[in-house]
Structure formats: structure tokens, C-alpha cells
Design a protein around this motif. Structure first.
Motif: not given
Length: 70
Positions: A49-54, A58-62
Motif C-alpha cells: 500500500y502507498i497512501g497519499h494524504i494531502s 507518503e504512507l508506505r505499507g500496512i
């Protein structure tokens, strides 16, 4: 051992759900997160998982996603 609900979620996710099933699954996911049940992340989020939250890095992984929701 998986709970009945975890098994149900996986069956739903793997059966090419329609729009209503997707909405139900996502509502359940966020309801569980709001209750503090971070285990749903293991059930529904890909390990890479890679999350992009303004405004946030960046969030990488669980683990990163679980840390964000703590």
C-alpha cells in the motif's frame, strides 16, 4: 483463525462485487477503523500500500497506515 466476518469480507472482495457491495465493504472498513479495529487493515489493504494524504508524507505499507490511524 479467521473470524466469520473476516471470511465474509474476503468472499465479498473476491467475488467481483458490484457497486452496492463495494459501498457496503468500504462503509464496514471505515466503521471498524473508527471503532479502533486496526486489524481490518490486514484484511483489506495490500502489503505494498502507498497512501497519499494531502499535507502528509507518503504512507508506505500496512504498518505506516496503522500508525496513521492510531
Amino acid at each position: 483463525r479467521e473470524s466469520y466476518r473476516q471470511q465474509e469480507v474476503k468472499r465479498t472482495a473476491m467475488s467481483a462485487p458490484g457497486e452496492d457491495e463495494n459501498k457496503t465493504l468500504i462503509r464496514w472498513f471505515y466503521d471498524e477503523l473508527n471503532r479502533g479495529n486496526l486489524d481490518v487493515i490486514d484484511d483489506l489493504v495490500a502489503p505494498d500500500y502507498i497512501g497519499h494524504i494531502s499535507g502528509l508524507p507518503e504512507l508506505r505499507g500496512i504498518v505506516a497506515l496503522k500508525t496513521f490511524h492510531k
